[in-house]
Design a protein around this motif. Sequence first.
Motif, PDB file in Angstrom:
ATOM      1  N   GLN A   1      21.052  26.283   6.175  1.00 49.31           N
ATOM      2  CA  GLN A   1      21.961  25.789   5.149  1.00 49.31           C
ATOM      3  C   GLN A   1      22.263  24.297   5.270  1.00 49.31           C
TER       4      GLN A   1
ATOM      5  N   GLN B   1      17.554  21.463   3.733  1.00 48.31           N
ATOM      6  CA  GLN B   1      17.455  21.723   2.304  1.00 48.31           C
ATOM      7  C   GLN B   1      16.798  20.591   1.529  1.00 48.31           C
TER       8      GLN B   1
ATOM      9  N   THR C   1      14.946  27.592  -0.225  1.00 42.19           N
ATOM     10  CA  THR C   1      14.787  26.222  -0.698  1.00 42.19           C
ATOM     11  C   THR C   1      14.556  26.262  -2.199  1.00 42.19           C
TER      12      THR C   1
END
Length: 485
Positions: free
Chosen positions: A374, A379, A405
Amino acid sequence: MLTIHSLSKQYIEGSWRDGTSENTLIISNPYNKEVLSTIKMATIHDVDQAYKAALAAKEQWDKVNPYQKRTILEKAVHYIEQHEEEITEIIIDELGGTRLKAAFEIGLVKNMIKEAATFPLRMEGKILPSIEDNKENRLYRIPVGVVGVISPFNFPFFLSMKSVAPALGAGNGVVLKPHEETPVTGGTLIAKIFEEAGIPKGLLNVVVADIQEIGDTFVEHPIPRIISFTGSTKVGSHIGQVAIKNFKKPILELGGNSAFIIMDDADIDYAVNAATFSRFTHQGQICMSANRILVHKPIYQKFLKQYKEKVSSLKVGDPRDPETIIGPVVNDRQAANLQSIINKGVEQGASVLLEGKISGNMVEPTILTDVTPQMLIAQEELFGPVVCVIPFETEEEAIAIANDTRFGLSGAIHTSSIERGVEMAKKIHTGMIHVNDITINDEPIVAFGGENQSGIGRLNGQWSLDEFTTMKWISVNYGKRNFPY
């Protein structure tokens, strides 16, 4: 002799000229900041002239025998081979590519043109039966007309050629807008190559322009039927929307966040080398680069030790030095962005296994561990020599992390069980994924493209031929149709 200075002009209607803008683009070496040349920028007027020239020249190109078209494209390859060292120098000086990177990119370009050279002989049609008596249906494969190409700064020679050569081979006129950081490697160099190969004047045009000055004109112009864009997802989203609004087909090759998965039965020595190449080639400035290294927990510590040793050995510095693996990122802004992402990762709990110094746009390799899926660093696309390593416990967890993603471009899975790797690959939402290989793969006859926010459309081989042509239905009635009234 090919030099950046000799190619610092617009190429419109088959002539080398200054743009009509009051603004000038300074081309500088990203490593030592040396000013290499300047280009007078293009305006909306220049863009209009370029598109009109491409449309007019396309009519001349239609009349050229397909075998002669093939010969012209083959001459382009020969010209590159004759000037390979000069092109290498341009890649090194304009974008900070290493000699290794330049050789890799030039090889990709030659193969792409060779494939495009087959297109004039593959403009096949069909004759299909009809539900009506005495009638036949003919399907003709024809060029779309004119293609607008917008290319990025990271692999500009190849990623421009990836659309330009197939579009020409399929019979179209082309207007190319290269990135402002690489106007020569991604633009005018390509114009010179095809000029020397013998394409009709005006068939290929290169406009070096500032988006702040021309706005969306390049995409909105009424002549191009296709806009092929390679670059960031944010910009690609805007271009795609503008293209669709103006009833043009967008081809979008966008960003990535590739996962490189290493199972506990993998060849660790090989996986370390492949993971290093997948992340740090061209300073990590490749959309297919491995942003996330996912490692099975039983081998996690062993992998970290070997990976750190391998990455620490990579030479950072002058891209002219044949021993250099990591040169500069494209500019100071990109380096600052990488520093910000690293800082945010540490704030969110990541640990720095290998800390690379950042000075200007020279960025040394950085490895972050204790990364969770996270975190921002897991990301976002990391367009530089920064990587995060994430452990996992089960095959299912690895797949879930890989899919966590908004991107879906490339990936890799390392395992001694080929079919296990293939079954895992089927469950990962990417356009491309490679078992026991690197994440950076591009072959001239294999479909290339992403899923989700990594793009729309497929290029290479038959897929490029399909993208840059359209099918026209012409029916012929040899008799007379019966009418109900």
